[in-house]
Write a protein that holds these residues in place. Structure first.
Motif, short mmCIF file in Angstrom:
data_model
loop_
_atom_site.label_atom_id
_atom_site.label_comp_id
_atom_site.label_asym_id
_atom_site.label_seq_id
_atom_site.Cartn_x
_atom_site.Cartn_y
_atom_site.Cartn_z
N THR A 3 0.84 -1.20 0.00
CA THR A 3 0.00 0.00 0.00
C THR A 3 0.87 1.24 0.00
O THR A 3 0.59 2.20 -0.73
CB THR A 3 -0.94 -0.01 1.22
N MET A 19 -8.14 1.15 -3.87
CA MET A 19 -8.56 -0.23 -3.70
C MET A 19 -7.68 -0.93 -2.65
O MET A 19 -8.19 -1.66 -1.80
CB MET A 19 -8.48 -1.00 -5.02
N ALA A 20 -6.38 -0.69 -2.70
CA ALA A 20 -5.47 -1.30 -1.73
C ALA A 20 -5.78 -0.82 -0.32
O ALA A 20 -5.80 -1.61 0.63
CB ALA A 20 -4.03 -1.00 -2.10
N HIS A 22 -8.67 0.34 0.75
CA HIS A 22 -9.96 -0.26 1.11
C HIS A 22 -9.77 -1.70 1.56
O HIS A 22 -10.30 -2.12 2.59
CB HIS A 22 -10.92 -0.20 -0.08
N ASN A 23 -8.99 -2.47 0.81
CA ASN A 23 -8.76 -3.87 1.15
C ASN A 23 -8.03 -4.02 2.49
O ASN A 23 -8.31 -4.95 3.25
CB ASN A 23 -7.99 -4.59 0.04
N GLN A 24 -7.14 -3.12 2.77
CA GLN A 24 -6.44 -3.14 4.06
C GLN A 24 -7.45 -2.91 5.20
O GLN A 24 -7.38 -3.57 6.23
CB GLN A 24 -5.36 -2.05 4.06
N CYS A 25 -8.39 -2.02 4.97
CA CYS A 25 -9.43 -1.77 5.98
C CYS A 25 -10.35 -2.98 6.13
O CYS A 25 -10.80 -3.30 7.23
CB CYS A 25 -10.24 -0.53 5.60
N GLU A 26 -10.64 -3.66 5.02
CA GLU A 26 -11.44 -4.90 5.08
C GLU A 26 -10.73 -5.91 5.97
O GLU A 26 -11.37 -6.59 6.78
CB GLU A 26 -11.59 -5.51 3.68
N PHE A 27 -9.42 -6.04 5.83
CA PHE A 27 -8.66 -6.94 6.67
C PHE A 27 -8.85 -6.58 8.14
O PHE A 27 -9.13 -7.44 8.97
CB PHE A 27 -7.17 -6.90 6.30
N CYS A 60 -17.53 0.93 -6.16
CA CYS A 60 -16.39 0.95 -5.24
C CYS A 60 -16.58 1.99 -4.14
O CYS A 60 -16.24 1.75 -2.97
CB CYS A 60 -15.09 1.22 -5.99
N SER A 64 -16.92 1.11 -0.09
CA SER A 64 -16.14 1.76 0.97
C SER A 64 -17.05 2.44 1.98
O SER A 64 -16.81 2.40 3.19
CB SER A 64 -15.16 2.78 0.38
#
Length: 124
Positions: A3, A19-20, A22-27, A60, A64
């Motif tokens: 990221t 997107m990266a 967002h995906n880090q926050c999903e984790f 997207c 988010s």
């Protein structure tokens, strides 16, 4: 690390960077629930930048925004009970599901137990 590389090379408004992030926050939301405050702080500008870059109604941006809503709700579980405004006139079942949609850690049970005492054990 990836990221940070995207942030440096593409900037903070590039769709791949967003997107990266967002995906880090999903984790953080799904795996590391005790880091919701970090995910929320990171996701708030992502929602804003996605709206500016992709548009308010883009899938997207909406994803988010939905994740941010989930993080806000989850963050309420970790607030001190005295920091919340609780309507104790509601039935316990409604109140419990609203305040504690997830009861799976020691912290959750401790907070729930404090709320039960305030609510009144005899009313349950």
């Amino acid at each position: 690390e990836a990221t940070n590389e995207l942030l440096q090379s593409l900037g903070d408004s590039h769709p791949l960077t967003l997107m990266a992030l967002h995906n880090q926050c999903e984790f953080h939301h799904h795996v590391a629930r005790f880091h919701t405050h970090l995910a929320r702080a990171q996701l708030e500008p992502v929602v804003q930048r996605r709206a500016e870059t992709l548009g308010q109604s883009h899938a997207c941006t909406e994803a988010s925004r939905d994740l941010l809503g989930a993080l806000v709700q989850l963050g309420r579980l970790f607030e001190a009970p005295e920091a919340r405004v609780v309507d104790l006139s509601q039935p316990w079942l409604v109140l419990c599901v609203k305040l504690y949609p997830v009861l799976n850690t020691r912290v959750h049970f401790k907070r729930c137990r404090a709320t039960v005492r305030e609510y009144g054990v005899g009313r349950i």
